[in-house]
Structure formats: structure tokens, C-alpha cells
Motif scaffolding. Structure first.
Motif, PDB file in Angstrom:
ATOM      1  N   SER A 211      42.619  33.391  74.208  1.00 33.03           N
ATOM      2  CA  SER A 211      43.680  34.252  73.718  1.00 33.03           C
ATOM      3  C   SER A 211      44.453  33.565  72.605  1.00 33.03           C
ATOM      4  N   ILE A 212      44.916  34.359  71.671  1.00 25.40           N
ATOM      5  CA  ILE A 212      45.750  33.872  70.570  1.00 25.40           C
ATOM      6  C   ILE A 212      47.031  34.703  70.579  1.00 25.40           C
ATOM      7  N   ILE A 213      48.163  34.042  70.565  1.00 26.77           N
ATOM      8  CA  ILE A 213      49.449  34.737  70.594  1.00 26.77           C
ATOM      9  C   ILE A 213      49.997  34.867  69.185  1.00 26.77           C
ATOM     10  N   THR A 214      50.431  36.084  68.847  1.00 27.09           N
ATOM     11  CA  THR A 214      51.029  36.317  67.526  1.00 27.09           C
ATOM     12  C   THR A 214      52.390  36.994  67.674  1.00 27.09           C
ATOM     13  N   GLY A 215      53.184  36.912  66.596  1.00 29.23           N
ATOM     14  CA  GLY A 215      54.483  37.593  66.575  1.00 29.23           C
ATOM     15  C   GLY A 215      55.484  37.016  67.542  1.00 29.23           C
ATOM     16  N   LEU A 216      55.346  35.729  67.862  1.00 31.24           N
ATOM     17  CA  LEU A 216      56.244  35.099  68.827  1.00 31.24           C
ATOM     18  C   LEU A 216      57.583  34.788  68.163  1.00 31.24           C
ATOM     19  N   ARG A 217      58.624  35.493  68.558  1.00 30.78           N
ATOM     20  CA  ARG A 217      59.936  35.287  67.967  1.00 30.78           C
ATOM     21  C   ARG A 217      60.612  34.054  68.567  1.00 30.78           C
ATOM     22  N   PRO A 218      61.566  33.455  67.828  1.00 30.02           N
ATOM     23  CA  PRO A 218      62.228  32.233  68.308  1.00 30.02           C
ATOM     24  C   PRO A 218      62.826  32.367  69.701  1.00 30.02           C
ATOM     25  N   GLN A 219      63.483  33.495  69.983  1.00 29.97           N
ATOM     26  CA  GLN A 219      64.108  33.676  71.288  1.00 29.97           C
ATOM     27  C   GLN A 219      63.081  33.681  72.401  1.00 29.97           C
ATOM     28  N   ILE A 234      48.616  26.678  73.565  1.00 27.75           N
ATOM     29  CA  ILE A 234      48.181  28.050  73.341  1.00 27.75           C
ATOM     30  C   ILE A 234      48.128  28.314  71.844  1.00 27.75           C
ATOM     31  N   PRO A 235      46.972  28.719  71.316  1.00 34.36           N
ATOM     32  CA  PRO A 235      46.895  29.031  69.880  1.00 34.36           C
ATOM     33  C   PRO A 235      47.896  30.120  69.506  1.00 34.36           C
ATOM     34  N   THR A 236      48.747  29.866  68.521  1.00 27.94           N
ATOM     35  CA  THR A 236      49.725  30.856  68.073  1.00 27.94           C
ATOM     36  C   THR A 236      49.651  31.012  66.557  1.00 27.94           C
ATOM     37  N   LYS A 237      49.835  32.245  66.108  1.00 27.15           N
ATOM     38  CA  LYS A 237      49.872  32.550  64.680  1.00 27.15           C
ATOM     39  C   LYS A 237      51.054  33.487  64.427  1.00 27.15           C
ATOM     40  N   SER A 238      51.523  33.505  63.200  1.00 28.42           N
ATOM     41  CA  SER A 238      52.665  34.363  62.878  1.00 28.42           C
ATOM     42  C   SER A 238      52.306  35.838  62.934  1.00 28.42           C
ATOM     43  N   THR A 239      51.120  36.180  62.435  1.00 29.14           N
ATOM     44  CA  THR A 239      50.715  37.580  62.356  1.00 29.14           C
ATOM     45  C   THR A 239      49.312  37.772  62.893  1.00 29.14           C
ATOM     46  N   VAL A 240      49.004  39.032  63.172  1.00 29.50           N
ATOM     47  CA  VAL A 240      47.655  39.373  63.626  1.00 29.50           C
ATOM     48  C   VAL A 240      46.629  39.023  62.545  1.00 29.50           C
ATOM     49  N   LYS A 241      46.986  39.268  61.272  1.00 30.06           N
ATOM     50  CA  LYS A 241      46.077  38.970  60.169  1.00 30.06           C
ATOM     51  C   LYS A 241      45.693  37.496  60.154  1.00 30.06           C
ATOM     52  N   SER A 246      41.783  33.137  61.399  1.00 27.80           N
ATOM     53  CA  SER A 246      41.421  31.912  62.121  1.00 27.80           C
ATOM     54  C   SER A 246      40.131  32.072  62.905  1.00 27.80           C
ATOM     55  N   LEU A 247      39.768  33.326  63.165  1.00 30.45           N
ATOM     56  CA  LEU A 247      38.508  33.611  63.862  1.00 30.45           C
ATOM     57  C   LEU A 247      37.376  33.904  62.889  1.00 30.45           C
ATOM     58  N   GLY A 248      37.669  33.712  61.585  1.00 29.74           N
ATOM     59  CA  GLY A 248      36.641  33.895  60.574  1.00 29.74           C
ATOM     60  C   GLY A 248      36.442  35.330  60.149  1.00 29.74           C
ATOM     61  N   ILE A 249      37.451  36.209  60.454  1.00 35.24           N
ATOM     62  CA  ILE A 249      37.343  37.617  60.069  1.00 35.24           C
ATOM     63  C   ILE A 249      37.850  37.774  58.640  1.00 35.24           C
ATOM     64  N   ASN A 250      37.078  38.448  57.796  1.00 34.24           N
ATOM     65  CA  ASN A 250      37.463  38.689  56.409  1.00 34.24           C
ATOM     66  C   ASN A 250      38.787  39.437  56.359  1.00 34.24           C
ATOM     67  N   ASN A 252      39.947  41.342  54.265  1.00 33.84           N
ATOM     68  CA  ASN A 252      39.854  42.683  53.700  1.00 33.84           C
ATOM     69  C   ASN A 252      39.286  43.697  54.695  1.00 33.84           C
ATOM     70  N   LEU A 253      38.963  43.211  55.908  1.00 32.83           N
ATOM     71  CA  LEU A 253      38.425  44.108  56.918  1.00 32.83           C
ATOM     72  C   LEU A 253      39.471  45.143  57.312  1.00 32.83           C
ATOM     73  N   THR A 254      39.064  46.396  57.387  1.00 29.63           N
ATOM     74  CA  THR A 254      39.992  47.444  57.809  1.00 29.63           C
ATOM     75  C   THR A 254      40.136  47.398  59.323  1.00 29.63           C
ATOM     76  N   ILE A 255      41.391  47.206  59.785  1.00 27.14           N
ATOM     77  CA  ILE A 255      41.657  47.099  61.219  1.00 27.14           C
ATOM     78  C   ILE A 255      42.223  48.428  61.705  1.00 27.14           C
ATOM     79  N   PRO A 256      41.752  48.939  62.843  1.00 26.88           N
ATOM     80  CA  PRO A 256      42.226  50.237  63.343  1.00 26.88           C
ATOM     81  C   PRO A 256      43.598  50.174  63.976  1.00 26.88           C
ATOM     82  N   LEU A 257      44.504  49.398  63.406  1.00 27.39           N
ATOM     83  CA  LEU A 257      45.877  49.319  63.904  1.00 27.39           C
ATOM     84  C   LEU A 257      46.713  48.690  62.822  1.00 27.39           C
ATOM     85  N   ASP A 258      47.857  49.267  62.534  1.00 24.35           N
ATOM     86  CA  ASP A 258      48.710  48.767  61.453  1.00 24.35           C
ATOM     87  C   ASP A 258      49.637  47.687  61.983  1.00 24.35           C
TER      88      ASP A 258
END
Length: 260
Positions: A211-219, A234-241, A246-250, A252-258
Motif C-alpha cells: 500500500s502507498i499512502i497519499t494526501g496525508l495532511r500534517p494533522q 509506509i510508502p507515502t506520496k503527496s499525490t496520487v499522481k 513511483s510504480l512506473g505508471i506513465n 499521461n495515463l488517463t485515470i478514471p478518477l479526478d
């Protein structure tokens, strides 16, 4: 002050009320204000002389009668009930009653507040929360073996526990190897809910799911640290993108969620 003057003054006070008011004694209605006449959809002559129990459903009458009896000694607590109007239609109301002295007559004054609109708003809010909660447990597939779990809105302890129960089964059903858990849509969290959400990561790890955690706010990060979770493990990133990259996804790939 004589009895008739006392009654006139009290009747004027009743008419200032925006809520329907019923005055009754010995299970007999002796007076109502004009708002009550309009509310119950009947003439004043038809309402006066009737029993206040007549407006209640049969299953509630015994409890209401006991409530009225006790109200002669002290005000009764506010309750919600479904009652009948004189034309047979039902309405959700809030009821409050207390003892009053009308001349030499000891009576009960009952306030009737229509809460139909309030109940409709509550129902709509529940439906919205249900939709949000259902969406919060939806795994959004990106590619084979990769999915996103978007956590949105305000999740209470019961919902957090449900997520802990459901998500592991869903990742197995969908053959997920990598799950991005995105916290960016979360508004409020307490320590108990945070504990459940981070436990999801532990369960997924046991299942061989990374699992990778994203959007983790300071609080939220601070709460996790206070619960003694080792965020550096735990792997953490600022955004889903960023997580997808980090998983090697291009990128420019269209993701079915904004989600960014």
C-alpha cells in the motif's frame, strides 16, 4: 384579577405563538390557538371537546396518557411522534407539554412543532453520507493489479471498522497487488478512526499487498505518530499522481478518477 380577565390575557398569549398550542384537561381539549386550527385542518368547534389522545397512533396512546398524567406535576421532556391531523393525514412532530392554571382549572399546555421538513433534510443527509461511505469503500482500478482507495468526507468509527473489514476482501477479489490509499478527501479524523485506517495497511501487508499512502495532511500525520505508527516504514506520496509514477505508471495515463 378575575378569572375571565386571566383567561383573556392567556388566550392573547397563546395567539402569539407560531406553533400549534393545545390546552387540555382530564383528556379533553378545552382550547387551541388559530395556528393549531390551521395545522390540524379542522374547525375549532371540531377540535375542542375531543380527546388529545385521538391524534396519536394506537400503539402510542398508552404511553402518551401516562405522559400527560405526569405532566400535571412537572413539564414532560420533548419527544418526537407521528400524529394524525383531523383529515386523516399524518405528520412528524415534536411535542412538549407542561402544566398551566387557567382560572381555577389545572390543565396541560402542549406545543406541537412540525418537523417534517427537518426529517426530510436529515434523511437526505443520511442518503448523501451513505453514498459517500459507499464510495469510500470503492476500489478504483487503474491497471491490472493496481487500484486506488479514495477516502472522502468524515468517517466515523463504525465506518472505519467497516472499511477494515471490507477492503482486504476486495483487494483479494480484484487481485490487487498495489493499493494507493488516498487521504486527501478526509476532513476530520479522531485517533480511534485513524487507528482503524492505518490498521488497513497492516492487514494488506500480511496479504502481500503493498500500500502507498497519499494526501496525508500534517494533522493526520501527527495523529498517526501519537498512535506510535512508524510512518517511515509506509510508502507515502503527496499525490496520487506521484504514487502512480513511483510504480512506473506513465503520468499521461488517463485515470478514471479526478484525484491529484
Amino acid at each position: 384579577m378575575n378569572e375571565s380577565l386571566s383567561q383573556i390575557d392567556y388566550r392573547e398569549i397563546m395567539e402569539y405563538s407560531r406553533d400549534p398550542l393545545i390546552i387540555h384537561t382530564n383528556l379533553k381539549i378545552i382550547d387551541v390557538n388559530h395556528v393549531a386550527v390551521d395545522f390540524f385542518r379542522a374547525t375549532k368547534d371540531k377540535i375542542i371537546g375531543a380527546s388529545p389522545l385521538d391524534i396519536f397512533q394506537e400503539a402510542s396512546k398508552l404511553a402518551i396518557e401516562k405522559r400527560i398524567e405526569s405532566a400535571y406535576q412537572q413539564p414532560a421532556k420533548v419527544i418526537e411522534e407521528t400524529i394524525y391531523r383531523m383529515d386523516g393525514t399524518t405528520v412528524e412532530v415534536e411535542l412538549y407539554c407542561h402544566p398551566v392554571q387557567i382560572g381555577t382549572t389545572k390543565a396541560i399546555q402542549t406545543y406541537v412543532r412540525d418537523i417534517t421538513e427537518l426529517k426530510e433534510k436529515e434523511l437526505k443527509q443520511l442518503e448523501i453520507m451513505k453514498e459517500i461511505n459507499e464510495l469510500s469503500a470503492t476500489l478504483v482500478p487503474v491497471l491490472n493489479g493496481i487500484a486506488i482507495l479514495p477516502l472522502m468526507g468524515s468517517i466515523d468509527e463504525d465506518r472505519a471498522k467497516q472499511l477494515l473489514d471490507e477492503v482486504p476482501f476486495k483487494v483479494q477479489e480484484q487481485d490487487i497487488n498495489f493499493l494507493i490509499i488516498d487521504f486527501s478527501g478526509m476532513y476530520t479524523l479522531n485517533s480511534v478512526v485513524t487507528d482503524y485506517l492505518f490498521k488497513i495497511n497492516n492487514v494488506l501487508s500480511l496479504l502481500g499487498v503493498r500500500s502507498i499512502i497519499t494526501g496525508l495532511r500534517p494533522q493526520l500525520a501527527l495523529t498517526a505518530i501519537q498512535l506510535d505508527y512508524k510512518l517511515d516504514s509506509i510508502p507515502t506520496k503527496s499525490t496520487v499522481k506521484q504514487a502512480l509514477q513511483s510504480l512506473g505508471i506513465n503520468q499521461n495515463l488517463t485515470i478514471p478518477l479526478d484525484i491529484e
